[in-house]
Design a protein around this motif. Sequence first.
Motif, PDB file in Angstrom:
ATOM      1  N   UNK A 175     -41.435 -31.278 -41.640  1.00 58.33           N
ATOM      2  CA  UNK A 175     -40.247 -30.460 -41.367  1.00 58.33           C
ATOM      3  C   UNK A 175     -40.598 -29.106 -40.676  1.00 58.33           C
ATOM      4  N   UNK A 176     -41.751 -29.115 -39.892  1.00 62.18           N
ATOM      5  CA  UNK A 176     -41.935 -28.075 -39.172  1.00 62.18           C
ATOM      6  C   UNK A 176     -42.401 -26.790 -39.818  1.00 62.18           C
ATOM      7  N   UNK A 177     -43.072 -27.233 -41.094  1.00 63.22           N
ATOM      8  CA  UNK A 177     -43.574 -26.054 -41.723  1.00 63.22           C
ATOM      9  C   UNK A 177     -42.330 -25.420 -42.598  1.00 63.22           C
ATOM     10  N   UNK A 178     -41.322 -25.952 -42.447  1.00 65.04           N
ATOM     11  CA  UNK A 178     -40.006 -25.230 -43.426  1.00 65.04           C
ATOM     12  C   UNK A 178     -40.046 -25.820 -44.652  1.00 65.04           C
ATOM     13  N   UNK A 179     -39.412 -24.862 -45.475  1.00 65.15           N
ATOM     14  CA  UNK A 179     -39.279 -25.686 -46.922  1.00 65.15           C
ATOM     15  C   UNK A 179     -38.362 -26.748 -46.959  1.00 65.15           C
ATOM     16  N   UNK A 180     -38.738 -27.787 -47.739  1.00 63.20           N
ATOM     17  CA  UNK A 180     -37.954 -29.204 -47.767  1.00 63.20           C
ATOM     18  C   UNK A 180     -38.043 -29.893 -48.903  1.00 63.20           C
ATOM     19  N   UNK A 181     -37.417 -30.697 -48.960  1.00 66.27           N
ATOM     20  CA  UNK A 181     -37.332 -32.019 -50.025  1.00 66.27           C
ATOM     21  C   UNK A 181     -37.639 -33.076 -49.451  1.00 66.27           C
ATOM     22  N   UNK A 182     -38.714 -33.716 -49.780  1.00 66.03           N
ATOM     23  CA  UNK A 182     -39.192 -35.013 -49.179  1.00 66.03           C
ATOM     24  C   UNK A 182     -39.032 -34.882 -47.704  1.00 66.03           C
ATOM     25  N   UNK A 183     -39.431 -34.155 -46.962  1.00 65.21           N
ATOM     26  CA  UNK A 183     -39.238 -33.673 -45.548  1.00 65.21           C
ATOM     27  C   UNK A 183     -38.072 -33.739 -45.080  1.00 65.21           C
ATOM     28  N   UNK A 184     -37.022 -33.483 -45.800  1.00 69.37           N
ATOM     29  CA  UNK A 184     -35.678 -32.734 -45.364  1.00 69.37           C
ATOM     30  C   UNK A 184     -35.481 -31.376 -45.365  1.00 69.37           C
ATOM     31  N   UNK A 185     -35.542 -30.486 -44.512  1.00 68.96           N
ATOM     32  CA  UNK A 185     -35.354 -29.014 -44.755  1.00 68.96           C
ATOM     33  C   UNK A 185     -34.465 -28.832 -45.515  1.00 68.96           C
ATOM     34  N   UNK A 186     -34.534 -27.690 -46.398  1.00 66.41           N
ATOM     35  CA  UNK A 186     -33.441 -27.251 -47.384  1.00 66.41           C
ATOM     36  C   UNK A 186     -32.303 -26.551 -46.547  1.00 66.41           C
ATOM     37  N   UNK A 187     -32.827 -25.998 -45.446  1.00 64.12           N
ATOM     38  CA  UNK A 187     -31.559 -25.469 -44.490  1.00 64.12           C
ATOM     39  C   UNK A 187     -30.649 -26.453 -44.139  1.00 64.12           C
ATOM     40  N   UNK A 188     -31.393 -27.555 -43.596  1.00 63.13           N
ATOM     41  CA  UNK A 188     -30.286 -28.703 -43.181  1.00 63.13           C
ATOM     42  C   UNK A 188     -29.367 -28.977 -44.098  1.00 63.13           C
ATOM     43  N   UNK A 189     -29.919 -29.370 -45.364  1.00 59.61           N
ATOM     44  CA  UNK A 189     -29.145 -29.867 -46.482  1.00 59.61           C
ATOM     45  C   UNK A 189     -28.169 -28.669 -46.928  1.00 59.61           C
ATOM     46  N   UNK A 190     -28.537 -27.583 -46.984  1.00 58.73           N
ATOM     47  CA  UNK A 190     -27.477 -26.390 -47.239  1.00 58.73           C
ATOM     48  C   UNK A 190     -26.492 -26.079 -46.203  1.00 58.73           C
ATOM     49  N   UNK A 191     -26.797 -26.325 -45.144  1.00 57.97           N
ATOM     50  CA  UNK A 191     -25.783 -26.202 -43.842  1.00 57.97           C
ATOM     51  C   UNK A 191     -24.693 -27.392 -43.802  1.00 57.97           C
ATOM     52  N   UNK A 192     -25.139 -28.427 -44.351  1.00 57.00           N
ATOM     53  CA  UNK A 192     -24.246 -29.762 -44.314  1.00 57.00           C
ATOM     54  C   UNK A 192     -23.248 -29.743 -45.639  1.00 57.00           C
ATOM     55  N   UNK A 207     -31.622 -40.396 -48.599  1.00 57.29           N
ATOM     56  CA  UNK A 207     -32.195 -40.846 -49.973  1.00 57.29           C
ATOM     57  C   UNK A 207     -32.956 -40.071 -50.712  1.00 57.29           C
ATOM     58  N   UNK A 208     -31.865 -39.039 -51.175  1.00 53.82           N
ATOM     59  CA  UNK A 208     -32.431 -37.833 -52.135  1.00 53.82           C
ATOM     60  C   UNK A 208     -31.357 -38.098 -53.210  1.00 53.82           C
ATOM     61  N   UNK A 209     -31.984 -37.599 -54.461  1.00 57.59           N
ATOM     62  CA  UNK A 209     -31.016 -37.495 -55.576  1.00 57.59           C
ATOM     63  C   UNK A 209     -30.040 -36.357 -55.672  1.00 57.59           C
ATOM     64  N   UNK A 210     -28.884 -36.479 -56.273  1.00 62.26           N
ATOM     65  CA  UNK A 210     -27.966 -35.158 -56.170  1.00 62.26           C
ATOM     66  C   UNK A 210     -28.723 -34.021 -56.914  1.00 62.26           C
ATOM     67  N   UNK A 211     -29.638 -34.198 -57.688  1.00 58.23           N
ATOM     68  CA  UNK A 211     -30.285 -33.098 -58.212  1.00 58.23           C
ATOM     69  C   UNK A 211     -31.160 -32.398 -57.281  1.00 58.23           C
ATOM     70  N   UNK A 212     -31.886 -33.179 -56.083  1.00 56.75           N
ATOM     71  CA  UNK A 212     -32.523 -32.435 -55.414  1.00 56.75           C
ATOM     72  C   UNK A 212     -31.686 -31.967 -54.172  1.00 56.75           C
TER      73      UNK A 212
END
Length: 225
Positions: A175-192, A207-212
Amino acid sequence: MSVVVDLLARPTYTMSQVDRLLGLRPGTARRWIDGYTRNGRSYDPVVRQRHTGEDLATWGEFVETRLLAGYRNAGVPIINMRPAIAKLRGETRSQYPLALSANFVTPHGKELVQRIQEQVGLQSELLLVVMRSGQLVMADPVEIFVNAVEFTNGTAVRMRPDPKFPEIKIDPLRAFGEPSVRAVPTEVIAEQVRAGDSEELISELYELSPEQVRAAVLFEKRRSA
């Protein structure tokens, strides 16, 4: 040279990224990592051996700056740590001595750090290891740092930016060194989520759990607060 040691020398972040990811005031990373000039006076770097003018920070420099940030949070003047870090760099023959767990968790490493601290007359609030109940142990900022970092063969390879969210990691190879969950950037998840996508849709998409997914959203909220 091993892969993990090569990783420490990998250019990963701009100075402004280091400030953002570690919650530092703008310009702090540049001063600590590469030094600065103020009122006609030059100040040597704390992290680098010498001023280079290079804007990109390596993974090793990022990790060491993370440890220094813990001391800054305690109100400690970081520049005073430079003599100990420089001497530790020479003794260990490592460019990134603060990114090696052996210097803090092994008896030999702790003894080495204690000796260097005494030689340079490091102030009590700056100590990396301290004596408690007759034993050398990590100082509080170091213990917090070591618990946040994952080591492979004693070398820092990734980091948990917030202990409340252990599944969120900073990895220079993902994830280009950005905070991520299983290589998915947290910023991308929050933006969606902000765009209206449901947690269920995002969970299925990545392919993440709802908790993640919820952890990523809460992490980004805390980071932007």
